[in-house]
Design an enzyme around this catalytic site. Structure first.
Site, short mmCIF file in Angstrom:
data_model
loop_
_atom_site.label_atom_id
_atom_site.label_comp_id
_atom_site.label_asym_id
_atom_site.label_seq_id
_atom_site.Cartn_x
_atom_site.Cartn_y
_atom_site.Cartn_z
N HIS A 139 0.93 0.86 8.76
CA HIS A 139 1.23 0.05 7.58
C HIS A 139 2.73 -0.23 7.53
O HIS A 139 3.52 0.34 8.28
CB HIS A 139 0.85 0.79 6.30
N TYR B 91 0.83 -1.21 0.00
CA TYR B 91 0.00 0.00 0.00
C TYR B 91 0.86 1.26 0.00
O TYR B 91 1.83 1.36 0.75
CB TYR B 91 -0.92 -0.01 1.22
#
Length: 880
Positions: free
Chosen positions: A360, A313
């Site tokens: 993340h 991502y």
């Protein structure tokens, strides 16, 4: 349910037949437009903002036309479903999209939140097995940001439109970013350059071992360098500043001496460590430095790589890598560069960003084993491959060993008459390259770069060695102002100051470019005079709102809401209505007092003139007659820091461009003059006093009478210059449109002329483009008939500017083509023109799919019909 159509196919393949993957194609709802607000709410705060300020700042959301169709399709699919997995991106915006879907669909089946940071089989299967509940705190933070930006933008933009100009706007983050660029230009405008001199020479022990040296000290005192001067051109410390005459005399004495003696040799070992893997911000910076990609373009390419499953991502503040990724990076480094390429222990990185959020991973190649750029090249376009290569190299290098080097500095002394001149030279040799075998981070331009000597290899030297000196040269230097921001350095500055989020930097820069507040000169961002007016207005009347610390503090508060530590409604009430430590937006707007628009749009240029920004752009106003002051246009390509008092005087004293008489029109005896107007050079046929213009066509019934006669005018071609155009060419331009000949089949005239979309020929209502303006005068009847014999638009290049995968609805390839009215997106059935301010490079597959979907939702454009209005005849009154 995902938000991007690109993800659907890959995820469906990983999940199998028991699942159906559908897409919302981005947001399905947004704050209501005025036309969608119920009549009973028009006179409330909802009517102005689409936000109910009196009731806890409750937003009024409506589904877009495309959203309504999408929701209907998703509801039909839900009827046969056992469970709903909301699988939008794992950030605040993705969480908000999932919440909007939940609110619109009102599913009767169990709902779970599914999140993943890469689109691989293992990641998707793991995400299905580890679902969670919707994070309403993240939703609150995103909704607060949306409401905050609407309140700020609408209230403050209303003031900028009234006091600066229509079409202007202000925004919570865009205004701070614009101020950064304007502040840097102000520094450049206030900068005073200083000059200094030194001596450079080549030294050599043997003829083949010459190296560059620079004079560093004279009789033990250090010579001035650029870093020794401040922005006012004054010295910050005691150094020797030599004049040109002194340096030339010194250079002659050094050249006469011919040799120098080594008095010191110092060698220092050093190490360099690799940079951490990419975050959103550092990826945008490096893509700008190394690939010349704009932040927006880089993010669009990264989005495609993520959705195709090549990278993790791409919206993240984290520099951490998973154990899986660390193992993959180290293994690939060893395979490519040997066992010594990695340190004994894996590297870990900590993010020092002020507002780091979202847990993340860093941006890296996806999967347990990283695919090399060569192995994926067949599946990627040029930009995708370039960006993947950058991400791959950075990730591998982040786990590699330190580079080791040794820097040697040598000092040479030479007797120059009665003075002792000391030269220095430095050279760096890498004894172990380590991570540099894979990757080296780029760097932004710095003002002190000119003081640094080029890196070079030095020969073995010892104290007492006598070296020859040649090519002795006196060198003059001038200090330079701070370099302008580039997209890369502006992104870095925004992150350092905590303004905005890395995921929004690309859109922030895009907004200030499209608004005309900033333009690009090469890679540099140059503010316009319009930006100066906007920033001046905000600084004088909304000082808190463009204060860098205040803007960053808002981000801290939004983080607190995301963590559930602050209540959304309470915080918005404080921001809007004020508190003890904050005056409140509403109070600022209601108590602005009188704002002098003329003063806001004025910048003194010394005592020579005043730069004003008016309806048609910037101009200089020269002091003199108050009723009709002289005005001089400012060239569009002149940056604000280049408009010095000297340059202003030059513009004022320059002869007036144009107004050159070319001669008389032989048909009527009138003078033809070439003039230079705001929209470019043009020709004008001068009317004698008292003479009315010749009517080219009868006046339409009901048309207003001209208050004054208007002379005939004609624009010059782009290839023509007002300084060189002659009477013969001018008469040709006045003669347009030119009759090329008659169509032998219909007898209709074929004419050649110029238009807003370029040169073309016309036969009745049938128009065809031609290659260049010059062809207007030269095209023959045979050539025109050949063009008309082709299918319409066949003479235009039909190659695609860009190609994507198939559209999920039409299942036809999506292409970007160049059309008569500019570039457009098409799947062969539906065409959508790319909006003004965007280029084909800005259009990603997701954006293209969304554009086509919205166009389909609108349906075909209604056909134009001509309504004929008739006036009812009055019955004549009967005679008495």
């Amino acid at each position: 349910m995902v938000e991007s159509p690109t993800k659907m196919k890959s995820i469906q393949g990983y999940l199998g037949d028991g699942y159906e993957v559908l897409s919302s194609v981005g947001h399905i709802r947004d704050l209501a437009d005025k036309k969608d607000i119920p009549a009973e709410l028009k006179k409330t705060s909802v009517g102005k903002y689409s936000i109910d300020i009196e009731n806890d700042f409750t937003p009024l959301y409506v589904e877009s036309d495309r959203g309504k169709k999408t929701v209907a399709e998703l509801k039909r699919a839900l009827k046969t479903a056992d469970e709903l997995l909301l699988a939008t991106d794992e950030d605040r915006e993705g969480e908000a999209i999932a919440w909007h879907l939940l609110e619109a669909l009102k599913p009767k089946v169990p709902v779970k939140r599914m999140v993943f940071h890469e689109i691989t089989r293992d990641a998707i299967r793991a995400a299905v097995d580890n679902t969670r509940e919707l994070d309403l705190a993240l939703v609150d933070a995103q909704e607060t940001r949306r409401i905050l930006d609407r309140l700020y933008g609408w209230d403050v933009s209303d003031v900028t439109r009234r006091k600066v100009g229509q079409g202007t706007s202000a925004g919570r983050v865009q205004s701070a970013a614009t101020r950064l660029v304007v502040d840097r230009e102000r520094e450049r405008m206030a900068f005073v350059s200083a000059s200094y001199w030194d001596v450079e020479a080549l030294a050599a022990k043997a003829a083949s071992e010459a190296f560059a040296t620079r004079l560093a000290r004279l009789d033990g005192a250090p010579l001035a360098r650029g870093t020794d001067f401040d922005d006012r051109g004054e010295l910050k410390k005691a150094v020797v500043v030599l004049t040109e005459a002194q340096v030339r005399e010194l250079a002659s004495a050094i050249e006469a001496a011919g040799t120098a003696t080594v008095t010191a040799v110092e060698a220092k070992p050093g190490t360099r460590s690799p940079k951490p893997p990419f975050t959103t911000s550092t990826l945008q910076q490096e893509a700008g430095r190394k690939l010349s990609m704009s932040a927006k373009h880089a993010m669009g390419v990264a989005q495609r790589l993520y959705e195709k499953g090549y990278i993790t991502y791409m919206r993240t503040d984290s520099t951490a890598l998973s154990t899986q990724a660390v193992t993959a990076a180290r293994a690939q480094a060893v395979a490519l560069y040997g066992d010594k390429a990695v340190p004994a222990n894996p590297r870990s990185y900590r993010n020092n960003s002020k507002n780091a959020q979202e847990a993340h991973e860093a941006i890296r190649p996806s999967g347990e084993d990283f695919r090399t750029p060569a192995s994926v090249s067949s599946g990627l376009d040029r930009d995708e491959l370039r960006l993947y290569d950058l991400i791959w190299k950075r990730t591998i290098a982040s786990q590699m060993a330190d580079a080791k080097y040794e820097t040697t500095t040598v000092t040479l002394e030479v007797a120059a008459g009665s003075q002792v001149a000391a030269f220095t030279a430095s050279g760096t040799v890498y004894t172990f390259k380590g991570f540099l075998d894979a990757y080296e981070e780029g760097r932004d331009e710095k003002r002190s770069d000119s003081d640094k000597a080029d890196d070079q290899a030095l020969p073995p030297l010892a104290v007492g060695d006598v070296l020859s000196l040649r090519d002795v040269e006196a060198k003059g230097h001038a200090t330079s102002p701070k370099p302008r921001y580039t997209e890369a350095s502006l992104v870095k500055a925004l992150e350092e100051k905590g303004i905005g989020r890395p995921s929004t930097f690309a859109s922030i820069i895009d907004v200030i470019l499209n608004r005309g507040y900033v333009s690009k000169r090469g890679q540099a961002l140059v503010p316009s005079w319009l930006a100066f007016s906007i920033v001046r207005l905000l600084e004088q009347h909304f000082s808190d709102l463009v204060d860098y610390d205040f803007t960053a503090a808002l981000e801290d508060d939004l983080d607190a809401i995301a963590r559930g530590e602050q209540d959304r409604a309470t915080w918005l009430h404080k921001f809007y209505f004020g508190a003890d430590d904050h005056v409140g937006l509403r109070n600022v707007v209601d108590n602005l007092g009188d704002i002098d628009a003329r003063e806001i749009n004025s910048t003194p240029i010394g005592d020579v003139a005043v730069l004003r920004f008016g309806r048609y752009g910037p101009y200089l106003e020269v002091p003199g007659d108050e009723e009709s002051p002289r005005r001089i246009n400012v060239p569009d390509d002149l940056a604000p820091d280049e408009l010095t008092p000297e340059k202003a005087r030059e513009l004022i004293d320059a002869p007036v461009g144009g107004d050159r008489v070319l001669g008389q029109n032989p048909e009527n005896g009138r003078d033809i003059v070439v003039k230079d107007g705001r929209f470019g050079p043009y020709l004008e046929e001068v009317l004698p006093e008292g003479e009315a213009p010749v009517e080219d066509a009868p006046k339409k019934r009901g048309a207003k009478k001209d208050t004054a006669p208007k002379p005939r005018r004609a624009s010059l071609f782009k290839s023509m210059s007002p300084e060189t155009i002659d009477l013969e060419t001018a008469l040709k331009l006045f003669g347009l449109p030119r009759v090329v000949g008659q169509d032998p089949e219909t007898g209709v005239d074929i004419t050649a002329q110029n238009g807003p979309y370029g040169p073309y020929i016309k036969k009745g209502t049938d128009s065809r483009s031609i290659g260049s303006e010059e062809l207007i005068f030269d095209i023959t009847l045979d050539q025109a008939l050949e063009i008309y014999a082709l299918p319409k638009y066949a003479n235009r290049a039909a190659t695609s500017l860009k190609e994507f995968e198939a559209d999920p609805v039409s299942e036809k390839p999506i292409r970007i083509k160049d059309g008569r009215f500019g570039a457009y997106v098409t799947d062969g059935t539906t065409n959508v023109t790319i909006p003004r301010g965007q280029t084909p490079d800005d259009i990603t597959y997701e954006i293209a799919v969304q554009m086509l979907a919205e166009k389909r939702a609108k349906g075909p454009a209604p056909k134009r019909t001509t309504r004929r209005t008739t006036t009812a005849r009055k019955t004549p009154a009967k005679k008495k």
